[in-house]
Design a protein around this motif. Structure first.
Motif, PDB file in Angstrom:
ATOM      1  N   LYS A   1      70.368 -55.042 -50.919  1.00 49.63           N
ATOM      2  CA  LYS A   1      69.175 -54.844 -50.109  1.00 49.63           C
ATOM      3  C   LYS A   1      69.597 -54.833 -48.644  1.00 49.63           C
ATOM      4  O   LYS A   1      70.267 -55.756 -48.185  1.00 49.63           O
ATOM      5  CB  LYS A   1      68.203 -55.994 -50.363  1.00 49.63           C
ATOM      6  CG  LYS A   1      66.775 -55.605 -50.389  1.00 49.63           C
ATOM      7  CD  LYS A   1      65.926 -56.782 -50.839  1.00 49.63           C
ATOM      8  CE  LYS A   1      64.552 -56.293 -51.203  1.00 49.63           C
ATOM      9  NZ  LYS A   1      63.688 -57.360 -51.597  1.00 49.63           N
ATOM     10  N   LYS A   2      69.232 -53.786 -47.893  1.00 48.55           N
ATOM     11  CA  LYS A   2      69.647 -53.645 -46.502  1.00 48.55           C
ATOM     12  C   LYS A   2      68.468 -53.241 -45.640  1.00 48.55           C
ATOM     13  O   LYS A   2      67.599 -52.500 -46.080  1.00 48.55           O
ATOM     14  CB  LYS A   2      70.683 -52.532 -46.362  1.00 48.55           C
ATOM     15  CG  LYS A   2      72.112 -52.853 -46.642  1.00 48.55           C
ATOM     16  CD  LYS A   2      72.639 -53.923 -45.791  1.00 48.55           C
ATOM     17  CE  LYS A   2      73.753 -53.407 -44.930  1.00 48.55           C
ATOM     18  NZ  LYS A   2      74.459 -54.484 -44.274  1.00 48.55           N
ATOM     19  N   ARG A   3      68.471 -53.731 -44.393  1.00 52.82           N
ATOM     20  CA  ARG A   3      67.481 -53.307 -43.400  1.00 52.82           C
ATOM     21  C   ARG A   3      68.117 -52.278 -42.486  1.00 52.82           C
ATOM     22  O   ARG A   3      69.251 -52.443 -42.040  1.00 52.82           O
ATOM     23  CB  ARG A   3      67.040 -54.497 -42.548  1.00 52.82           C
ATOM     24  CG  ARG A   3      65.990 -55.344 -43.195  1.00 52.82           C
ATOM     25  CD  ARG A   3      65.591 -56.481 -42.278  1.00 52.82           C
ATOM     26  NE  ARG A   3      64.682 -55.995 -41.238  1.00 52.82           N
ATOM     27  CZ  ARG A   3      64.644 -56.464 -40.004  1.00 52.82           C
ATOM     28  NH1 ARG A   3      65.466 -57.393 -39.617  1.00 52.82           N
ATOM     29  NH2 ARG A   3      63.775 -55.984 -39.149  1.00 52.82           N
TER      30      ARG A   3
ATOM     31  N   TYR B   1      67.355 -49.615 -39.046  1.00 53.34           N
ATOM     32  CA  TYR B   1      66.483 -49.265 -37.933  1.00 53.34           C
ATOM     33  C   TYR B   1      66.491 -47.752 -37.782  1.00 53.34           C
ATOM     34  O   TYR B   1      67.546 -47.122 -37.702  1.00 53.34           O
ATOM     35  CB  TYR B   1      66.966 -49.924 -36.637  1.00 53.34           C
ATOM     36  CG  TYR B   1      66.106 -49.578 -35.451  1.00 53.34           C
ATOM     37  CD1 TYR B   1      64.828 -50.109 -35.337  1.00 53.34           C
ATOM     38  CD2 TYR B   1      66.548 -48.710 -34.470  1.00 53.34           C
ATOM     39  CE1 TYR B   1      64.022 -49.796 -34.260  1.00 53.34           C
ATOM     40  CE2 TYR B   1      65.761 -48.390 -33.391  1.00 53.34           C
ATOM     41  CZ  TYR B   1      64.490 -48.937 -33.290  1.00 53.34           C
ATOM     42  OH  TYR B   1      63.699 -48.616 -32.229  1.00 53.34           O
TER      43      TYR B   1
ATOM     44  N   TRP C   1      61.775 -50.607 -38.490  1.00 53.76           N
ATOM     45  CA  TRP C   1      62.759 -51.087 -39.448  1.00 53.76           C
ATOM     46  C   TRP C   1      62.257 -50.806 -40.863  1.00 53.76           C
ATOM     47  O   TRP C   1      61.074 -50.935 -41.137  1.00 53.76           O
ATOM     48  CB  TRP C   1      62.976 -52.587 -39.293  1.00 53.76           C
ATOM     49  CG  TRP C   1      63.714 -52.973 -38.058  1.00 53.76           C
ATOM     50  CD1 TRP C   1      63.175 -53.244 -36.836  1.00 53.76           C
ATOM     51  CD2 TRP C   1      65.119 -53.123 -37.920  1.00 53.76           C
ATOM     52  NE1 TRP C   1      64.158 -53.560 -35.944  1.00 53.76           N
ATOM     53  CE2 TRP C   1      65.364 -53.501 -36.583  1.00 53.76           C
ATOM     54  CE3 TRP C   1      66.196 -52.993 -38.793  1.00 53.76           C
ATOM     55  CZ2 TRP C   1      66.643 -53.730 -36.105  1.00 53.76           C
ATOM     56  CZ3 TRP C   1      67.469 -53.235 -38.313  1.00 53.76           C
ATOM     57  CH2 TRP C   1      67.685 -53.592 -36.992  1.00 53.76           C
ATOM     58  N   ILE C   2      63.166 -50.442 -41.763  1.00 54.24           N
ATOM     59  CA  ILE C   2      62.812 -50.307 -43.175  1.00 54.24           C
ATOM     60  C   ILE C   2      63.831 -51.088 -44.001  1.00 54.24           C
ATOM     61  O   ILE C   2      64.990 -51.225 -43.605  1.00 54.24           O
ATOM     62  CB  ILE C   2      62.754 -48.839 -43.650  1.00 54.24           C
ATOM     63  CG1 ILE C   2      64.100 -48.140 -43.459  1.00 54.24           C
ATOM     64  CG2 ILE C   2      61.652 -48.080 -42.954  1.00 54.24           C
ATOM     65  CD1 ILE C   2      64.176 -46.801 -44.148  1.00 54.24           C
ATOM     66  N   THR C   3      63.396 -51.585 -45.136  1.00 51.40           N
ATOM     67  CA  THR C   3      64.272 -52.282 -46.067  1.00 51.40           C
ATOM     68  C   THR C   3      64.420 -51.422 -47.304  1.00 51.40           C
ATOM     69  O   THR C   3      63.425 -51.016 -47.907  1.00 51.40           O
ATOM     70  CB  THR C   3      63.689 -53.658 -46.446  1.00 51.40           C
ATOM     71  OG1 THR C   3      63.483 -54.409 -45.256  1.00 51.40           O
ATOM     72  CG2 THR C   3      64.632 -54.411 -47.358  1.00 51.40           C
TER      73      THR C   3
END
Length: 78
Positions: free
Chosen positions: A35-37, A39, A46-48
């Motif tokens: 799981k990564k955030r 920009y 920001w999205i995950t």
């Protein structure tokens, strides 16, 4: 939540464990997900995402904007 990469669509594969006596039992090859955030400067947010390590390498090479554009074209991301 299923184990599917949100950018590439990779999912688990199935195969066999094969013993020395060639007995076969079913097994599952899971995807290497993390799981990564990220920009996104164009959208200023920001999205995950749950992405595979291969998708991370693509993001490092091309950039998140280009990879998201390709995924939208394939219909994987809205």
């Amino acid at each position: 939540m299923s184990k599917v990469c949100e950018l590439t669509g990779k999912r688990a594969m199935f195969g066999n464990n094969v013993s020395f006596s060639v007995n076969k039992t079913r097994r599952r090859f899971d995807v290497n997900l993390s799981k990564k955030r990220f920009y996104i400067p164009e959208e200023d947010r920001w999205i995950t995402l749950k992405v595979s390590t291969r998708a991370l390498k693509s993001i490092n090479k091309k950039g998140i904007s280009a990879v998201l554009k390709e995924a939208r074209a394939k219909g994987l991301v809205k």
